[in-house]
Scaffold this active site. Structure first.
Site, PDB file in Angstrom:
ATOM      1  N   PHE A  94       0.830  -1.206   0.000  1.00 12.83           N
ATOM      2  CA  PHE A  94       0.000   0.000   0.000  1.00 12.83           C
ATOM      3  C   PHE A  94       0.864   1.255   0.000  1.00 12.83           C
ATOM      4  O   PHE A  94       0.621   2.189  -0.768  1.00 12.83           O
ATOM      5  CB  PHE A  94      -0.926   0.025   1.218  1.00 12.83           C
ATOM      6  CG  PHE A  94      -1.624   1.354   1.401  1.00 12.83           C
ATOM      7  CD1 PHE A  94      -2.801   1.622   0.733  1.00 12.83           C
ATOM      8  CD2 PHE A  94      -1.070   2.346   2.215  1.00 12.83           C
ATOM      9  CE1 PHE A  94      -3.427   2.857   0.870  1.00 12.83           C
ATOM     10  CE2 PHE A  94      -1.682   3.575   2.359  1.00 12.83           C
ATOM     11  CZ  PHE A  94      -2.865   3.840   1.682  1.00 12.83           C
ATOM     12  N   LYS A 139      14.568  -2.459   2.165  1.00 17.19           N
ATOM     13  CA  LYS A 139      13.383  -2.073   1.399  1.00 17.19           C
ATOM     14  C   LYS A 139      13.410  -0.591   1.053  1.00 17.19           C
ATOM     15  O   LYS A 139      12.987  -0.189  -0.031  1.00 17.19           O
ATOM     16  CB  LYS A 139      12.112  -2.422   2.175  1.00 17.19           C
ATOM     17  CG  LYS A 139      11.846  -3.915   2.273  1.00 17.19           C
ATOM     18  CD  LYS A 139      10.597  -4.190   3.072  1.00 17.19           C
ATOM     19  CE  LYS A 139      10.361  -5.690   3.234  1.00 17.19           C
ATOM     20  NZ  LYS A 139       9.197  -5.978   4.102  1.00 17.19           N
ATOM     21  N   ALA A 144       0.227   2.940   8.089  1.00 18.28           N
ATOM     22  CA  ALA A 144       0.046   1.657   7.408  1.00 18.28           C
ATOM     23  C   ALA A 144       0.919   0.554   7.995  1.00 18.28           C
ATOM     24  O   ALA A 144       0.808  -0.607   7.591  1.00 18.28           O
ATOM     25  CB  ALA A 144       0.342   1.814   5.917  1.00 18.28           C
ATOM     26  N   SER A 174      -6.872  -0.180   8.713  1.00 17.75           N
ATOM     27  CA  SER A 174      -7.319  -1.334   9.484  1.00 17.75           C
ATOM     28  C   SER A 174      -7.529  -2.517   8.536  1.00 17.75           C
ATOM     29  O   SER A 174      -7.024  -2.531   7.410  1.00 17.75           O
ATOM     30  CB  SER A 174      -8.596  -0.993  10.254  1.00 17.75           C
ATOM     31  OG  SER A 174      -9.000  -2.064  11.087  1.00 17.75           O
ATOM     32  N   LYS A 193     -10.376  -8.131   9.353  1.00 16.39           N
ATOM     33  CA  LYS A 193     -10.177  -9.067  10.459  1.00 16.39           C
ATOM     34  C   LYS A 193     -10.365  -8.418  11.831  1.00 16.39           C
ATOM     35  O   LYS A 193     -10.430  -9.113  12.848  1.00 16.39           O
ATOM     36  CB  LYS A 193      -8.792  -9.715  10.346  1.00 16.39           C
ATOM     37  CG  LYS A 193      -8.637 -10.588   9.106  1.00 16.39           C
ATOM     38  CD  LYS A 193      -7.226 -11.095   8.925  1.00 16.39           C
ATOM     39  CE  LYS A 193      -7.131 -11.994   7.696  1.00 16.39           C
ATOM     40  NZ  LYS A 193      -7.466 -11.285   6.432  1.00 16.39           N
ATOM     41  N   TYR A 221      -4.118 -11.334  15.361  1.00 19.42           N
ATOM     42  CA  TYR A 221      -3.908 -10.200  14.473  1.00 19.42           C
ATOM     43  C   TYR A 221      -5.147  -9.313  14.437  1.00 19.42           C
ATOM     44  O   TYR A 221      -5.074  -8.096  14.604  1.00 19.42           O
ATOM     45  CB  TYR A 221      -3.549 -10.687  13.068  1.00 19.42           C
ATOM     46  CG  TYR A 221      -3.626  -9.604  12.018  1.00 19.42           C
ATOM     47  CD1 TYR A 221      -2.878  -8.434  12.151  1.00 19.42           C
ATOM     48  CD2 TYR A 221      -4.450  -9.748  10.898  1.00 19.42           C
ATOM     49  CE1 TYR A 221      -2.955  -7.424  11.185  1.00 19.42           C
ATOM     50  CE2 TYR A 221      -4.524  -8.752   9.942  1.00 19.42           C
ATOM     51  CZ  TYR A 221      -3.778  -7.591  10.092  1.00 19.42           C
ATOM     52  OH  TYR A 221      -3.854  -6.598   9.155  1.00 19.42           O
ATOM     53  N   VAL A 228      -3.824 -14.283  -1.590  1.00 20.31           N
ATOM     54  CA  VAL A 228      -3.969 -15.656  -2.059  1.00 20.31           C
ATOM     55  C   VAL A 228      -3.627 -15.781  -3.537  1.00 20.31           C
ATOM     56  O   VAL A 228      -3.221 -16.857  -4.007  1.00 20.31           O
ATOM     57  CB  VAL A 228      -5.408 -16.174  -1.793  1.00 20.31           C
ATOM     58  CG1 VAL A 228      -6.420 -15.497  -2.713  1.00 20.31           C
ATOM     59  CG2 VAL A 228      -5.487 -17.689  -1.943  1.00 20.31           C
ATOM     60  N   ARG A 239      -7.700 -23.041   8.588  1.00 14.62           N
ATOM     61  CA  ARG A 239      -6.589 -22.958   9.523  1.00 14.62           C
ATOM     62  C   ARG A 239      -7.012 -22.260  10.804  1.00 14.62           C
ATOM     63  O   ARG A 239      -7.995 -21.525  10.816  1.00 14.62           O
ATOM     64  CB  ARG A 239      -5.423 -22.210   8.872  1.00 14.62           C
ATOM     65  CG  ARG A 239      -4.844 -22.907   7.660  1.00 14.62           C
ATOM     66  CD  ARG A 239      -3.891 -22.010   6.907  1.00 14.62           C
ATOM     67  NE  ARG A 239      -4.569 -20.838   6.348  1.00 14.62           N
ATOM     68  CZ  ARG A 239      -3.957 -19.909   5.622  1.00 14.62           C
ATOM     69  NH1 ARG A 239      -2.663 -20.009   5.366  1.00 14.62           N
ATOM     70  NH2 ARG A 239      -4.644 -18.893   5.144  1.00 14.62           N
TER      71      ARG A 239
END
Length: 331
Positions: free
Chosen positions: A18, A44, A83, A126, A129, A137, A177, A252
């Site tokens: 992001f 990075k 972030a 946010s 989740k 988390y 994913v 999971r």
């Protein structure tokens, strides 16, 4: 005109998916005065400097856990986009205190330092989740959301205002994913947790735009949630690797069958707008009626919830193919 024109902006976790897209977009579309990239990974930052150069950029090594360093980085900053977070569900379960230090203590540091330094506006990112969390988390991000909303009361006579943006899975981001399925194609079999699973989906560009829009309209205390489409995991698998078979491996620990962004318990404080929802603060310093009159929103029904399985907008396989093309993600 942009609210960022002539402003000094700091982005925590700016070397993430992001952050990089946000920085690039702001440089290209606004007359921002200064952009501070605040993150803890020097490699990075070095890599980012190789392809993103501007005399408006400042690279600042630091960790949101380190209040003193954060306080120094915020000197002269007008707007903050928070972030930075520890995001991996399994890693957070195995290292709970590390997630707490970054996601909760780090959030508290942001709140206090922004108030002390006279920052004008803060948007914290946010996650879906955080709503009715089923893992550590999500629980840490829920705590973070509460800290930022309460920060408006803590700010008091100071000018600092805090709001939160909450959205779902980002197409093509690290940990998504889709890159995972792309790697698994060589094996010929895609592991699927549950064939009934659904998720919210948003692109990086859509996420950046929603943050910028929320920054413009925030008053301090809102949790902004975009109206975005849902998609079933089997449709995602069919788009990414139609030649592969699938193997059901089971959900999971800490994983949900469907994601939720607004719970029934939050419905009483939720307002609906054309392209988004707002969860308003359940606090005596917030006037919900006056807010709706100013903004033109409407209250949602009492038993309303916003979940990836009860969504009214769904993404087709062709929609996903088109979005991947726009994001320049080759499948």
């Amino acid at each position: 005109m942009s609210i960022l024109d002539g402003k000094s902006v700091l982005v925590t976790g700016a070397t993430g998916s992001f952050g990089k897209r946000f920085i690039k977009t702001v440089l290209e579309t606004t007359d921002v005065k200064r952009l501070v990239i605040f993150s803890r990974d020097e490699l990075k930052q070095f890599e980012m400097q190789q392809y993103l150069t501007s005399d408006r950029l400042r690279y600042f090594l630091g960790d949101v856990r380190d209040k003193e360093r954060l306080n120094r980085a915020l000197d002269g900053v007008d707007i903050v986009i928070h972030a930075a977070a520890m995001k991996q569900v399994p890693a957070s379960e195995y290292n709970p205190m590390e997630a707490i230090k970054t996601n909760i203590i780090g959030a508290e540091n942001i709140v206090n330092c922004c108030i002390d330094q006279g920052v004008e506006r803060v948007i914290a990112l946010s996650t879906d989740k955080a709503a009715n969390p089923a893992n550590l988390y999500g629980a840490t991000k829920l705590c973070s959301d509460k800290l930022f909303v309460a920060g408006n009361a803590l700010s008091g006579r100071h000018r600092t205002r805090f709001s939160v943006v909450r959205y779902g899975n980002v197409i093509g981001s690290r940990g998504s994913v889709i890159p995972f399925f792309m790697k698994k194609r060589a094996e010929g079999v895609l592991p699927i947790t549950d064939e009934r699973m659904t998720r919210f989906w948003i692109t990086l560009d859509q996420g950046v735009k929603f943050v910028l829009d929320s920054l413009e309209r925030m008053e301090g205390g809102e949790i902004f949630i975009p109206k975005i489409p849902s998609m079933g995991i089997m449709d995602v698998a069919q788009v990414v690797a139609p030649e592969c078979s699938t193997k059901i491996i089971g959900i999971r620990p800490g994983e949900k069958l469907h994601e939720i962004m607004i719970t029934e318990d939050d419905a009483i404080n939720t307002a609906e707008f054309n392209d988004h929802y707002v969860i308003q603060p359940a606090s005596d310093w917030w006037d919900a009626k006056a807010y709706l009159e100013r903004k033109g929103g409407k209250k949602v029904p009492e038993q309303f919830s916003y979940s990836s399985d009860n969504n009214t907008v769904w993404m087709s396989q062709q929609d996903l193919i088109d979005l991947l093309g726009k994001e320049k993600i080759e499948i």
